[in-house]
Design an enzyme around this catalytic site. Structure first.
Site, PDB file in Angstrom:
ATOM      1  N   ASP A   1       0.801  -1.228   0.000  1.00 17.20           N
ATOM      2  CA  ASP A   1       0.000   0.000   0.000  1.00 17.20           C
ATOM      3  C   ASP A   1       0.833   1.277   0.000  1.00 17.20           C
ATOM      4  OD1 ASP A   1      -2.610  -0.976  -0.237  1.00 17.20           O
ATOM      5  OD2 ASP A   1      -2.548  -1.662   1.842  1.00 17.20           O
TER       6      ASP A   1
ATOM      7  N   ASP B   1      -6.736  -4.852  -4.650  1.00 10.37           N
ATOM      8  CA  ASP B   1      -6.499  -3.478  -4.189  1.00 10.37           C
ATOM      9  C   ASP B   1      -5.214  -2.897  -4.792  1.00 10.37           C
ATOM     10  OD1 ASP B   1      -7.766  -5.331  -2.448  1.00 10.37           O
ATOM     11  OD2 ASP B   1      -7.661  -3.962  -0.758  1.00 10.37           O
TER      12      ASP B   1
END
Ligand code: GLY
Length: 381
Positions: free
Chosen positions: A89, A150
């Site tokens: 991330d 994601d």
């Protein structure tokens, strides 16, 4: 309430939040109108930085700019301390903070910070199975060889690094990962797996699974949303038709499976009953993804109208039924986001990425400000 009024209400909340949050970062909340604050330890801090940059770009308020610049300094320190960087991330964290400052102000030190972050993300490339491993160290018995949908939204940091440095390795890596995600995470009926496992040595495909969804084979709505937006951004960079087609397929599925109020439940396969949590953040992300997707459709394409109408229906519902509308007591913009329903973490409340994408969607609609996923050297549209 129109888009302009909604933007102005979010800026009122953000201005109040600057004093309330100080040097901390909002994460998620649990029913009391207040965000749980964290200190550069999670995957979500970039969304607050992104809200600050968007709000500043729209309002030109120097107080908001100061807060945004301070937040970038804290991202730079996080890199120096090498703190909480062992996950994919990095793209969310640094696209919306340091890269945003570079895009808006051509600040050299922000550019260096974002490029260093891209190098950290590159360390997650696993040459055996040819993928970017989401979590855990190389060889990890559970997460080794595991990808998640994601991550499509973390790849724009690599596209940007390739452009900035002229080194194609960043983009080549991202392209292989995006293509693997397309082939294995997206199913034949246009739904998606949240995650997929590959053999760490041979790269053989093993099985789909979930992390936050209802069950392994279900379609977690936020994952589908990350895919809609992420594949549209992959198309913007690579111009390969299969990425655009994949974004469209995921988008049609998402729209076709919405309930009457046009805001998604947390998982398309979760039984729907009184009290089943929504995930308003999935609908906010999808609104941004559809607005990105529409930009890549030719003027006469009949799906432009279909996708735009879907954005308007969802955004109107979010504004009417989910938005806190500048209520001084509330720190978030959007109620009924769901971080992890099965995990019992903020299953039905504010989530900072929902607020970020709600504001990005409003600004895309009202001011053609597209967020900070890519450089703005191309005209939009
Ligand atoms: N990327 C983590 C999440 O969407 O919850």
């Amino acid at each position: 309430m129109n888009w302009t009024n909604a933007i102005e209400q979010t800026i009122r909340t953000t201005t109040a939040n600057i004093s309330r949050f100080k040097d901390k970062f909002p994460h998620v909340s649990s029913g009391d109108g207040k965000y749980r604050l964290v200190d550069q330890t999670d995957w979500t801090e970039g969304f607050w930085a992104g809200i600050l940059w968007l709000s500043y770009e729209y309002s030109q308020d120097p107080v908001i700019r100061d807060a945004a610049v301070q937040s970038v300094a804290s991202f730079s320190k996080r890199l120096e301390r090498e703190s909480h960087l062992e996950h994919h991330d990095i793209g969310f964290l640094y696209s919306l903070s340091a890269k945003a400052q570079w895009i808006l102000e051509q600040d050299e030190s922000a550019r260096e910070t974002a490029l260093r972050a891209a190098d950290i993300l590159m360390k997650r490339w696993r040459s055996g199975p040819q993928l970017i491993q989401a979590w855990g160290p190389e060889g990890d018995p559970h997460n080794g060889g595991r990808i998640i949908i994601d991550c499509l939204m973390n790849l724009p940091l690599l596209y940007w690094a390739a452009e900035q440095t002229g080194d194609p390795t960043y983009a080549d890596t991202a392209r292989i990962h995006a293509e693997k995600s397309r082939r294995f995470l997206v199913r034949g009926d246009d739904s998606s797996y949240h995650t997929f496992y590959f053999d760490q040595e041979t790269g053989d495909s093993l099985r789909g699974g979930t992390h936050q969804g209802f069950r392994d084979g279900s379609t977690w709505t936020r994952g589908q949303a990350w895919g809609i937006y992420g594949f549209a951004l992959a198309y913007r960079y690579f111009r390969e038709p299969q990425f655009l087609e994949t974004s469209k397929r995921l988008a049609r599925y998402f729209i076709d499976h919405l309930p009457d109020d046009h805001v998604a439940y947390w998982d398309f396969d979760a039984p729907q009953a009184e009290g089943t949590p929504r995930d308003s953040s999935a609908s906010a992300i999808t609104a941004c993804g559809l607005l990105e997707l529409i930009e890549h459709l030719p003027a006469g394409d009949p799906e432009r109208e279909f996708f735009l109408a879907a954005v308007h229906r969802s955004m109107n519902s979010l504004i009417e039924n989910y938005f806190t509308a500048g209520d001084e007591a509330e720190e978030g913009f959007l109620r009924h986001g769901s971080y992890s329903v099965r995990g019992g973490v903020s299953p039905d409340d504010f989530v900072i990425w929902g607020d970020y994408f709600f504001l990005e969607a409003l600004l895309r609609l009202e001011s053609r400000i597209p967020g900070y996923w890519y450089e703005r050297h191309e005209n939009m549209g």
